[in-house]
Write a protein that holds these residues in place. Structure first.
Motif, PDB file in Angstrom:
ATOM      1  N   ARG A 135       0.858  -1.194   0.000  1.00 37.33           N
ATOM      2  CA  ARG A 135       0.000   0.000   0.000  1.00 37.33           C
ATOM      3  C   ARG A 135       0.890   1.239   0.000  1.00 37.33           C
ATOM      4  NH1 ARG A 135      -5.101   1.317   3.867  1.00 37.33           N
ATOM      5  NH2 ARG A 135      -6.385   2.118   2.197  1.00 37.33           N
ATOM      6  N   ASP A 184      -5.066  11.165  -6.002  1.00 36.34           N
ATOM      7  CA  ASP A 184      -6.204  11.279  -5.089  1.00 36.34           C
ATOM      8  C   ASP A 184      -7.506  10.987  -5.833  1.00 36.34           C
ATOM      9  OD1 ASP A 184      -6.871  13.127  -2.321  1.00 36.34           O
ATOM     10  OD2 ASP A 184      -8.459  13.029  -3.814  1.00 36.34           O
ATOM     11  N   ASN A 236     -13.071  11.256  -2.339  1.00 34.61           N
ATOM     12  CA  ASN A 236     -13.106   9.877  -1.839  1.00 34.61           C
ATOM     13  C   ASN A 236     -14.407   9.181  -2.257  1.00 34.61           C
ATOM     14  OD1 ASN A 236     -11.791   7.735  -0.580  1.00 34.61           O
ATOM     15  ND2 ASN A 236     -12.729   8.154   1.394  1.00 34.61           N
ATOM     16  N   ASN A 294      -7.961   8.036   2.934  1.00 36.89           N
ATOM     17  CA  ASN A 294      -7.872   6.813   2.143  1.00 36.89           C
ATOM     18  C   ASN A 294      -7.965   7.083   0.648  1.00 36.89           C
ATOM     19  OD1 ASN A 294      -7.448   5.149   4.333  1.00 36.89           O
ATOM     20  ND2 ASN A 294      -9.632   4.850   4.679  1.00 36.89           N
ATOM     21  N   GLN A 344      -6.084   8.819  -0.868  1.00 32.76           N
ATOM     22  CA  GLN A 344      -4.707   8.962  -1.312  1.00 32.76           C
ATOM     23  C   GLN A 344      -3.864   7.711  -1.052  1.00 32.76           C
ATOM     24  OE1 GLN A 344      -3.334  12.585   0.597  1.00 32.76           O
ATOM     25  NE2 GLN A 344      -4.491  13.847  -0.834  1.00 32.76           N
ATOM     26  N   LYS A 345      -4.524   6.601  -0.739  1.00 32.99           N
ATOM     27  CA  LYS A 345      -3.800   5.348  -0.466  1.00 32.99           C
ATOM     28  C   LYS A 345      -4.163   4.326  -1.530  1.00 32.99           C
ATOM     29  CE  LYS A 345      -3.620   6.456   4.400  1.00 32.99           C
ATOM     30  NZ  LYS A 345      -4.148   6.178   5.732  1.00 32.99           N
ATOM     31  N   TRP A 346      -3.128   3.780  -2.169  1.00 27.44           N
ATOM     32  CA  TRP A 346      -3.307   2.903  -3.319  1.00 27.44           C
ATOM     33  C   TRP A 346      -2.567   1.591  -3.096  1.00 27.44           C
ATOM     34  CZ3 TRP A 346      -6.583   4.768  -7.000  1.00 27.44           C
ATOM     35  CH2 TRP A 346      -6.886   6.129  -6.923  1.00 27.44           C
ATOM     36  N   ASN A 390      -7.452   1.504  -5.467  1.00 23.85           N
ATOM     37  CA  ASN A 390      -7.846   2.167  -4.242  1.00 23.85           C
ATOM     38  C   ASN A 390      -8.736   1.191  -3.492  1.00 23.85           C
ATOM     39  OD1 ASN A 390      -9.717   3.975  -2.543  1.00 23.85           O
ATOM     40  ND2 ASN A 390      -7.977   5.276  -3.045  1.00 23.85           N
TER      41      ASN A 390
END
Length: 155
Positions: free
Chosen positions: A5, A18, A22, A39, A41-43, A59
Protein backbone atom coordinates in the motif's frame (compact mmCIF):
# COMPACT_ATOMS: atom_id res chain seq x y z
CA UNK A 1 8.54 -2.38 -6.88
CA UNK A 2 6.90 -4.58 -4.30
CA UNK A 3 3.28 -5.42 -3.58
CA UNK A 4 1.92 -3.12 -0.89
CA UNK A 5 0.00 0.00 0.00
CA UNK A 6 1.42 3.36 -1.09
CA UNK A 7 0.82 7.07 -1.23
CA UNK A 8 1.80 8.13 -4.75
CA UNK A 9 3.30 11.62 -5.03
CA UNK A 10 3.86 13.57 -8.24
CA UNK A 11 7.46 14.78 -7.95
CA UNK A 12 6.98 17.86 -10.13
CA UNK A 13 3.87 19.19 -8.43
CA UNK A 14 4.24 17.68 -4.91
CA UNK A 15 0.61 16.53 -5.12
CA UNK A 16 -0.82 13.16 -4.15
CA UNK A 17 -2.68 10.83 -6.51
CA UNK A 18 -6.20 11.28 -5.09
CA UNK A 19 -9.71 9.95 -5.71
CA UNK A 20 -11.65 13.23 -5.73
CA UNK A 21 -13.90 13.52 -2.69
CA UNK A 22 -13.11 9.88 -1.84
CA UNK A 23 -16.16 8.98 -3.97
CA UNK A 24 -16.16 5.56 -5.61
CA UNK A 25 -18.42 6.33 -8.52
CA UNK A 26 -17.63 5.54 -12.13
CA UNK A 27 -15.98 8.45 -13.93
CA UNK A 28 -15.21 10.38 -10.71
CA UNK A 29 -11.98 12.32 -11.42
CA UNK A 30 -8.56 11.22 -10.25
CA UNK A 31 -6.75 14.41 -9.25
CA UNK A 32 -3.54 15.67 -7.76
CA UNK A 33 -4.30 17.01 -4.28
CA UNK A 34 -2.20 18.21 -1.34
CA UNK A 35 -1.41 15.57 1.28
CA UNK A 36 -4.36 15.03 3.63
CA UNK A 37 -3.79 11.43 4.76
CA UNK A 38 -7.23 10.20 3.70
CA UNK A 39 -7.87 6.81 2.14
CA UNK A 40 -8.50 8.61 -1.16
CA UNK A 41 -4.71 8.96 -1.31
CA UNK A 42 -3.80 5.35 -0.47
CA UNK A 43 -3.31 2.90 -3.32
CA UNK A 44 -2.57 -0.82 -3.32
CA UNK A 45 0.05 -1.94 -5.82
CA UNK A 46 -0.08 -5.51 -7.10
CA UNK A 47 2.86 -6.59 -9.22
CA UNK A 48 1.44 -8.74 -12.00
CA UNK A 49 4.66 -9.25 -14.01
CA UNK A 50 7.86 -8.08 -12.31
CA UNK A 51 10.09 -8.72 -15.32
CA UNK A 52 8.11 -6.35 -17.55
CA UNK A 53 7.00 -3.90 -14.82
CA UNK A 54 3.26 -4.58 -15.15
CA UNK A 55 1.24 -3.57 -12.07
CA UNK A 56 -2.29 -2.74 -11.01
CA UNK A 57 -3.01 0.34 -8.89
CA UNK A 58 -6.15 -0.03 -6.80
CA UNK A 59 -7.85 2.17 -4.24
CA UNK A 60 -8.87 -0.71 -1.96
CA UNK A 61 -11.04 1.34 0.36
CA UNK A 62 -13.16 2.28 -2.61
CA UNK A 63 -12.85 -0.97 -4.53
CA UNK A 64 -11.61 0.34 -7.83
CA UNK A 65 -8.93 1.54 -10.20
CA UNK A 66 -8.34 4.47 -12.53
CA UNK A 67 -8.43 4.74 -16.30
CA UNK A 68 -8.97 7.05 -19.26
CA UNK A 69 -11.86 6.72 -21.68
CA UNK A 70 -9.81 5.83 -24.75
CA UNK A 71 -6.11 6.05 -23.84
CA UNK A 72 -5.67 9.25 -25.83
CA UNK A 73 -3.14 11.93 -24.96
CA UNK A 74 -4.76 14.76 -22.98
CA UNK A 75 -7.52 12.63 -21.46
CA UNK A 76 -8.13 12.88 -17.73
CA UNK A 77 -8.05 9.82 -15.49
CA UNK A 78 -11.25 8.74 -13.78
CA UNK A 79 -12.35 6.08 -11.30
CA UNK A 80 -13.47 2.70 -12.61
CA UNK A 81 -14.53 -0.51 -10.85
CA UNK A 82 -12.79 -2.49 -13.61
CA UNK A 83 -9.18 -3.58 -13.19
CA UNK A 84 -6.62 -1.67 -15.26
CA UNK A 85 -2.91 -2.33 -15.55
CA UNK A 86 0.08 -0.06 -16.07
CA UNK A 87 3.74 -0.37 -16.92
CA UNK A 88 6.11 1.27 -14.45
CA UNK A 89 9.63 2.32 -15.28
CA UNK A 90 12.21 3.22 -12.64
CA UNK A 91 13.66 6.71 -12.99
CA UNK A 92 17.45 6.44 -13.10
CA UNK A 93 19.24 7.75 -10.03
CA UNK A 94 16.04 8.01 -7.97
CA UNK A 95 14.75 5.78 -5.17
CA UNK A 96 11.11 4.62 -5.42
CA UNK A 97 10.44 7.05 -8.29
CA UNK A 98 8.77 5.72 -11.43
CA UNK A 99 6.96 6.69 -14.58
CA UNK A 100 3.49 5.13 -14.89
CA UNK A 101 2.59 4.31 -18.48
CA UNK A 102 -0.17 2.58 -20.38
CA UNK A 103 1.03 -0.91 -21.30
CA UNK A 104 0.61 -0.38 -25.04
CA UNK A 105 3.55 -0.23 -27.45
CA UNK A 106 3.50 3.38 -28.64
CA UNK A 107 6.48 5.66 -29.10
CA UNK A 108 6.79 7.86 -27.19
CA UNK A 109 5.01 6.08 -24.33
CA UNK A 110 1.83 7.57 -22.86
CA UNK A 111 2.33 8.32 -19.18
CA UNK A 112 0.37 9.49 -16.14
CA UNK A 113 1.07 13.17 -15.43
CA UNK A 114 -0.16 16.27 -13.65
CA UNK A 115 0.60 18.87 -16.30
CA UNK A 116 0.96 22.56 -15.61
CA UNK A 117 -1.97 24.64 -16.89
CA UNK A 118 -1.54 26.79 -19.96
CA UNK A 119 -1.57 29.84 -17.70
CA UNK A 120 1.28 29.29 -15.20
CA UNK A 121 -0.73 31.11 -12.50
CA UNK A 122 -3.69 28.74 -12.83
CA UNK A 123 -3.18 25.31 -11.26
CA UNK A 124 -4.15 22.20 -13.15
CA UNK A 125 -4.77 19.37 -10.72
CA UNK A 126 -6.31 16.92 -13.21
CA UNK A 127 -4.29 13.76 -13.64
CA UNK A 128 -3.92 13.33 -17.39
CA UNK A 129 -2.36 11.09 -19.98
CA UNK A 130 0.61 12.69 -21.76
CA UNK A 131 3.35 11.60 -24.11
CA UNK A 132 6.59 10.93 -22.24
CA UNK A 133 8.69 14.09 -22.42
CA UNK A 134 12.43 13.55 -22.39
CA UNK A 135 15.08 16.20 -21.91
CA UNK A 136 18.32 14.26 -22.53
CA UNK A 137 20.50 17.28 -21.76
CA UNK A 138 19.25 17.41 -18.16
CA UNK A 139 20.65 15.43 -15.23
CA UNK A 140 17.16 13.98 -14.75
CA UNK A 141 15.92 13.61 -18.35
CA UNK A 142 12.22 12.86 -17.60
CA UNK A 143 9.74 15.69 -17.04
CA UNK A 144 9.17 15.93 -13.26
CA UNK A 145 5.39 16.20 -13.75
CA UNK A 146 5.55 12.67 -15.20
CA UNK A 147 7.44 11.13 -12.26
CA UNK A 148 5.80 9.50 -9.25
CA UNK A 149 7.28 8.74 -5.84
CA UNK A 150 5.80 5.62 -4.21
CA UNK A 151 5.79 6.05 -0.42
CA UNK A 152 4.81 2.95 1.63
CA UNK A 153 1.92 3.57 4.05
CA UNK A 154 0.36 1.57 6.88
CA UNK A 155 -2.86 -0.32 6.21
Amino acid sequence: MENGRYAIVNTGRALMLDLQGNLAVADNPIIGFPLNGTNAQKWTITVLDAASGIISIRNDDNGGYFTTANGNVGESFVFTPDMRVFHIGAVAGQTNVYTIALPVPVNPPRVVSIPVGEDPDVPNFNVRLEQLQLHPEDLNPINLNQQWLFVPVEN
